[in-house]
Design a protein around this motif. Structure first.
Motif, PDB file in Angstrom:
ATOM      1  N   LYS A 140      10.504   3.443  -1.659  1.00 24.17           N
ATOM      2  CA  LYS A 140      11.149   3.958  -1.276  1.00 24.17           C
ATOM      3  C   LYS A 140      11.202   2.746   0.004  1.00 24.17           C
ATOM      4  N   GLU A 141      10.295   2.697   1.474  1.00 30.34           N
ATOM      5  CA  GLU A 141      10.117   1.950   2.042  1.00 30.34           C
ATOM      6  C   GLU A 141       9.089   0.401   2.129  1.00 30.34           C
ATOM      7  N   GLU A 142       9.968  -0.796   1.744  1.00 27.90           N
ATOM      8  CA  GLU A 142       9.175  -1.412   1.723  1.00 27.90           C
ATOM      9  C   GLU A 142       7.934  -1.646   3.274  1.00 27.90           C
ATOM     10  N   VAL A 143       6.826  -1.958   2.452  1.00 31.74           N
ATOM     11  CA  VAL A 143       5.802  -2.367   4.531  1.00 31.74           C
ATOM     12  C   VAL A 143       4.651  -3.271   4.280  1.00 31.74           C
ATOM     13  N   THR A 144       5.072  -4.518   3.348  1.00 31.23           N
ATOM     14  CA  THR A 144       4.218  -5.859   2.973  1.00 31.23           C
ATOM     15  C   THR A 144       4.201  -6.167   4.284  1.00 31.23           C
ATOM     16  N   THR A 145       5.087  -6.404   4.890  1.00 33.12           N
ATOM     17  CA  THR A 145       4.639  -6.771   6.234  1.00 33.12           C
ATOM     18  C   THR A 145       4.471  -5.600   7.100  1.00 33.12           C
ATOM     19  N   ASN A 146       3.971  -4.736   6.949  1.00 31.80           N
ATOM     20  CA  ASN A 146       3.351  -4.313   8.240  1.00 31.80           C
ATOM     21  C   ASN A 146       2.476  -3.933   7.876  1.00 31.80           C
ATOM     22  N   SER A 147       1.724  -4.761   8.536  1.00 31.40           N
ATOM     23  CA  SER A 147       0.308  -4.015   8.968  1.00 31.40           C
ATOM     24  C   SER A 147      -0.628  -2.781   8.755  1.00 31.40           C
ATOM     25  N   SER A 148       0.165  -1.557   9.241  1.00 33.92           N
ATOM     26  CA  SER A 148      -0.733  -0.029   9.862  1.00 33.92           C
ATOM     27  C   SER A 148      -0.820  -0.332   8.612  1.00 33.92           C
ATOM     28  N   TYR A 149      -0.045  -0.355   7.350  1.00 33.87           N
ATOM     29  CA  TYR A 149      -0.760   0.336   6.185  1.00 33.87           C
ATOM     30  C   TYR A 149      -1.325  -0.338   5.251  1.00 33.87           C
ATOM     31  N   ARG A 150      -2.006  -1.754   5.805  1.00 36.56           N
ATOM     32  CA  ARG A 150      -3.345  -2.239   4.837  1.00 36.56           C
ATOM     33  C   ARG A 150      -4.418  -0.974   4.790  1.00 36.56           C
ATOM     34  N   ASN A 151      -5.089  -1.605   3.755  1.00 36.79           N
ATOM     35  CA  ASN A 151      -5.576  -1.191   3.490  1.00 36.79           C
ATOM     36  C   ASN A 151      -7.297  -0.563   4.574  1.00 36.79           C
ATOM     37  N   LYS A 152      -7.732  -2.136   4.755  1.00 38.81           N
ATOM     38  CA  LYS A 152      -7.940  -2.233   6.296  1.00 38.81           C
ATOM     39  C   LYS A 152      -8.328  -1.416   7.364  1.00 38.81           C
ATOM     40  N   ASN A 153      -6.988  -1.232   7.510  1.00 33.12           N
ATOM     41  CA  ASN A 153      -6.044  -1.139   9.242  1.00 33.12           C
ATOM     42  C   ASN A 153      -6.025   0.820   9.083  1.00 33.12           C
ATOM     43  N   LEU A 154      -5.957   1.151   7.214  1.00 34.11           N
ATOM     44  CA  LEU A 154      -5.621   2.332   7.124  1.00 34.11           C
ATOM     45  C   LEU A 154      -7.421   3.306   7.576  1.00 34.11           C
ATOM     46  N   ALA A 155      -8.548   2.126   6.776  1.00 33.51           N
ATOM     47  CA  ALA A 155      -9.598   2.733   7.302  1.00 33.51           C
ATOM     48  C   ALA A 155      -9.700   2.760   8.753  1.00 33.51           C
ATOM     49  N   LEU A 156      -9.697   2.069  10.295  1.00 32.18           N
ATOM     50  CA  LEU A 156     -10.200   1.888  11.084  1.00 32.18           C
ATOM     51  C   LEU A 156      -9.171   2.942  11.883  1.00 32.18           C
ATOM     52  N   ASN A 157      -7.588   2.737  11.520  1.00 34.96           N
ATOM     53  CA  ASN A 157      -7.069   3.588  12.670  1.00 34.96           C
ATOM     54  C   ASN A 157      -6.383   5.166  11.713  1.00 34.96           C
ATOM     55  N   GLY A 158      -6.592   5.269  10.493  1.00 38.19           N
ATOM     56  CA  GLY A 158      -6.066   6.280   9.812  1.00 38.19           C
ATOM     57  C   GLY A 158      -4.261   6.063   9.334  1.00 38.19           C
ATOM     58  N   LEU A 159      -3.978   7.426   9.681  1.00 36.54           N
ATOM     59  CA  LEU A 159      -2.318   6.646   9.287  1.00 36.54           C
ATOM     60  C   LEU A 159      -2.060   6.620  10.279  1.00 36.54           C
ATOM     61  N   PRO A 160      -1.176   5.557   9.502  1.00 41.62           N
ATOM     62  CA  PRO A 160      -0.141   4.693  10.682  1.00 41.62           C
ATOM     63  C   PRO A 160       0.838   5.453  11.455  1.00 41.62           C
ATOM     64  N   MET A 161       1.583   5.852  12.385  1.00 42.35           N
ATOM     65  CA  MET A 161       1.982   6.769  13.449  1.00 42.35           C
ATOM     66  C   MET A 161       3.231   7.236  12.611  1.00 42.35           C
ATOM     67  N   GLU A 162       4.109   6.034  12.543  1.00 40.66           N
ATOM     68  CA  GLU A 162       5.223   6.135  11.329  1.00 40.66           C
ATOM     69  C   GLU A 162       4.783   7.669  10.531  1.00 40.66           C
ATOM     70  N   HIS A 163       4.245   6.747   9.579  1.00 37.74           N
ATOM     71  CA  HIS A 163       4.304   8.240   8.303  1.00 37.74           C
ATOM     72  C   HIS A 163       3.567   9.238   8.747  1.00 37.74           C
ATOM     73  N   LYS A 164       2.782   9.803  10.235  1.00 39.51           N
ATOM     74  CA  LYS A 164       2.930  10.951  10.580  1.00 39.51           C
ATOM     75  C   LYS A 164       3.858  11.781   9.675  1.00 39.51           C
ATOM     76  N   ARG A 165       4.860  11.108  11.023  1.00 38.68           N
ATOM     77  CA  ARG A 165       6.496  11.782  11.381  1.00 38.68           C
ATOM     78  C   ARG A 165       7.060  11.592  10.227  1.00 38.68           C
ATOM     79  N   ILE A 166       6.901  11.334   9.203  1.00 34.65           N
ATOM     80  CA  ILE A 166       7.395  11.581   7.749  1.00 34.65           C
ATOM     81  C   ILE A 166       7.108  13.066   7.489  1.00 34.65           C
TER      82      ILE A 166
END
Length: 166
Positions: A140-166
């Motif tokens: 679906k949506e490309e998230v290459t440039t969305n750093s929220s979806y990088r594993n290190k940020n998932l480990a630090l911050n959890g699911l990105p806010m925009e994904h929680k709304r999906i």
């Protein structure tokens, strides 16, 4: 043995309704658990990949598509003993390998607190190849440039806010 590699990768959110199809298409499935001990311009992580263990250090060198890294196999005791330096949470996922003649295709189904997140990673030989290729229909949506979806940020911050709304 330590290996150096350059990775050119694009990432996409996977249409959840396509996950059963992806599981049927998979040529291999591996359970992965990983955590980070350093984040920033240089990342350091430990990974359990099936029954093997790895220590990886990598850095972004060219925009959002390309990173260079060093990876070495380590022991299970190295993996366990370095958890004391863990930053953030452990990421658990199942990785499905999909055959393609044009690129390496891996779909990660995140587990635990990240359940519901599914990311397809397409790896290419060059940035030129990455720009001209058609992506699989389950992306679906490309998230290459969305750093929220990088594993290190998932480990630090959890699911990105925009994904929680999906």
């Amino acid at each position: 043995m330590e290996t150096e590699n350059m990775e050119v990768e694009r990432k996409f959110i996977v249409d959840r309704s396509q996950l059963p199809k992806i599981k049927r298409m998979a040529t291999n499935i591996v359970k992965i658990e990983q955590y980070y001990t350093r984040v920033g311009d240089i990342e350091e992580r430990y990974c359990r990949f099936g029954d093997r263990f790895f220590h990886t250090v990598r850095a972004k060198i060219y925009g959002d598509l390309t990173r260079i890294g060093f990876e070495e196999e380590c022991s299970s005791s190295d993996y366990e003993s370095n958890k004391i330096d863990m930053i953030g949470n452990i990421i658990s996922k199942a990785r499905y390998f999909i055959q393609s003649p044009d690129y390496v295709c891996e779909v990660d189904e995140y587990l635990g607190q990240m359940k519901g997140l599914n990311i397809c990673s397409l790896e290419f030989a060059s940035e030129q190849e990455a720009e001209i290729i058609d992506v699989p229909e389950f992306c679906k949506e490309e998230v290459t440039t969305n750093s929220s979806y990088r594993n290190k940020n998932l480990a630090l911050n959890g699911l990105p806010m925009e994904h929680k709304r999906i």
